[in-house]
Design a protein around this motif. Sequence first.
Motif, short mmCIF file in Angstrom:
data_model
loop_
_atom_site.label_atom_id
_atom_site.label_comp_id
_atom_site.label_asym_id
_atom_site.label_seq_id
_atom_site.Cartn_x
_atom_site.Cartn_y
_atom_site.Cartn_z
N PRO A 73 -21.13 -11.71 -14.44
CA PRO A 73 -20.68 -12.52 -13.30
C PRO A 73 -19.34 -13.20 -13.56
O PRO A 73 -18.50 -13.32 -12.66
N THR A 74 -19.12 -13.61 -14.80
CA THR A 74 -17.84 -14.27 -15.13
C THR A 74 -16.69 -13.31 -14.99
O THR A 74 -15.63 -13.64 -14.44
N VAL A 75 -16.89 -12.06 -15.46
CA VAL A 75 -15.83 -11.06 -15.34
C VAL A 75 -15.57 -10.75 -13.88
O VAL A 75 -14.42 -10.62 -13.45
N ILE A 76 -16.62 -10.66 -13.06
CA ILE A 76 -16.46 -10.38 -11.63
C ILE A 76 -15.70 -11.52 -10.96
O ILE A 76 -14.79 -11.29 -10.14
N ARG A 77 -16.04 -12.80 -11.31
CA ARG A 77 -15.35 -13.95 -10.70
C ARG A 77 -13.88 -13.98 -11.11
O ARG A 77 -12.99 -14.28 -10.31
N MET A 78 -13.60 -13.61 -12.35
CA MET A 78 -12.21 -13.57 -12.81
C MET A 78 -11.43 -12.51 -12.04
O MET A 78 -10.26 -12.71 -11.70
N CYS A 79 -12.09 -11.37 -11.75
CA CYS A 79 -11.41 -10.32 -10.97
C CYS A 79 -11.15 -10.81 -9.55
O CYS A 79 -10.08 -10.54 -8.98
N GLU A 80 -12.12 -11.53 -8.96
CA GLU A 80 -11.93 -12.01 -7.61
C GLU A 80 -10.87 -13.12 -7.54
O GLU A 80 -10.12 -13.23 -6.57
N GLU A 81 -10.80 -13.98 -8.60
CA GLU A 81 -9.80 -15.05 -8.63
C GLU A 81 -8.41 -14.53 -8.96
O GLU A 81 -7.41 -15.21 -8.76
N GLY A 82 -8.33 -13.32 -9.52
CA GLY A 82 -7.04 -12.76 -9.89
C GLY A 82 -6.62 -13.09 -11.29
O GLY A 82 -5.49 -12.73 -11.69
N THR A 83 -7.46 -13.79 -12.05
CA THR A 83 -7.11 -14.10 -13.43
C THR A 83 -7.28 -12.89 -14.36
O THR A 83 -6.80 -12.91 -15.48
N LEU A 84 -8.00 -11.83 -13.89
CA LEU A 84 -8.20 -10.62 -14.67
C LEU A 84 -7.76 -9.43 -13.81
O LEU A 84 -8.34 -9.18 -12.74
N GLN A 85 -6.70 -8.80 -14.28
CA GLN A 85 -6.15 -7.67 -13.53
C GLN A 85 -7.19 -6.54 -13.46
O GLN A 85 -7.81 -6.18 -14.46
N HIS A 86 -7.35 -5.93 -12.27
CA HIS A 86 -8.31 -4.83 -12.12
C HIS A 86 -7.87 -3.96 -10.95
O HIS A 86 -6.94 -4.31 -10.21
N PHE A 87 -8.54 -2.84 -10.76
CA PHE A 87 -8.33 -1.95 -9.60
C PHE A 87 -9.68 -1.29 -9.29
O PHE A 87 -10.63 -1.34 -10.07
N VAL A 88 -9.72 -0.70 -8.10
CA VAL A 88 -10.96 -0.06 -7.62
C VAL A 88 -10.83 1.46 -7.75
O VAL A 88 -9.84 2.04 -7.29
N SER A 89 -11.80 2.07 -8.36
CA SER A 89 -11.79 3.53 -8.55
C SER A 89 -12.15 4.23 -7.24
O SER A 89 -12.63 3.58 -6.30
N PRO A 90 -11.90 5.59 -7.13
CA PRO A 90 -12.26 6.32 -5.90
C PRO A 90 -13.74 6.21 -5.56
O PRO A 90 -14.11 6.34 -4.41
N GLY A 91 -14.56 5.93 -6.56
CA GLY A 91 -15.98 5.79 -6.28
C GLY A 91 -16.36 4.40 -5.80
O GLY A 91 -17.55 4.12 -5.57
N GLY A 92 -15.38 3.45 -5.69
CA GLY A 92 -15.67 2.10 -5.21
C GLY A 92 -16.08 1.14 -6.30
O GLY A 92 -16.66 0.08 -5.99
N HIS A 93 -15.79 1.42 -7.57
CA HIS A 93 -16.17 0.55 -8.67
C HIS A 93 -14.92 -0.12 -9.26
O HIS A 93 -13.84 0.48 -9.30
#
Length: 405
Positions: A73-93
């Motif tokens: 959950p912490t990693v997901i919240r960091m992704c939503e807050e923008g503190t952890l850079q991420h992207f969405v794969s073609p499968g939606g993950h």
Amino acid sequence: MLSGRFNFSRFFLRFLIILCSRFLTFQTCSNGAAHAVLGSSFWIFTVLVKRLAMERESYTVREASRALGLSVPTVIRMCEEGTLQHFVSPGGHRRIPSEAITAVRTNGRGRSSTTPMPSSVLQNRRERLEELGLDAQEIRARRELEKLHAEQDDEAERHAAHTRERETERQCQLERARAERLRQERLKEEADTEERRARLRQQVQLALSVTLPADLPFEKQRALADALEAELLRANAEDAETAIPIIKAVTDRFITSLLAEDRARQQRTRVLESVLLEVRWTSGSTEVDEAKATDAVRGVLSSLAPDATEIEMRRAAKAAIATIREKIEQRVRRNEIIESGVQEIVPYLERLERAGGISRKTLVDYRFVTALKDSVRTRLQEELTTEGPANVRKLVHELVDGELE
């Protein structure tokens, strides 16, 4: 090294299995097929390496949580807050780049770096293109592998067909050899049997020339010789010591049977002659009657048992001719009645002459009277059944009156 999605042992084991299968295929293929096997193995190795490189560039949320020591959950919240850079794969993950993991470990929670990261769309396109390229290479490698497997199956089928053909030819040769061996054995057995029969025939002829009567018919000699040969073959007699007792026993039985047949034939001949003599002595019998009696007596005698006594033969023969003798007696009685009627013609003509029915000239005309008798006799034979003498006399009068008219 980061403990992410990548598992080097699993990928190495997969490549090792594919390489072993290619090596086994290489052992059974020609030179051109061997180069194709090595080429497909190189392509598969390239695909695995590129996938390894791609998977080391990004992590899943769970892999990132393990790498950072944080909860999911912490990693997901960091992704939503923008503190952890991420992207969405073609499968939606969500996927977290490895640079973002390194930045968070170095700088703590916050922006991973002042260097702008590529947008998720570009990153997504890049990974998608890499995956498509890897998939295409893997598809080509699989097609090459399938082609090699098909060639290997065809080669195995040809080899199996050739093996079956050789086995069939071998079986045919064995069968021909077996048939020839059996034929040779049969010919040898027939030759041995014929040789044995020749020796036995010599022994039989020698024994027959000594023991048989000189006046024995040829048919009986042939029958005895056949019986002796069959008995000697059955007893497997090879020498004179074994054959002589058999020849003596068979010859004694044959002569005994021959004598019994001769006695029975003589008895039947005596019975037949005596019965035919009775038929011949019967008044009114003809040669036709004797022939019928002969056939009847021979038929009844042949139906009797071989050991029948002469009394039984005579009784049966007399019963056989009883019907014939009865017919002869009936014919004799009928002829007597007809002749008595014919004898009545002259007295009847004399009465007619006295009564003026006919002239004296007609009465003494021999030709007329003889023709009249023959005509009346024929008519009586046609019309007479069981009439008594009185009825016959009346019938004769009617026939004479008819002739005179």
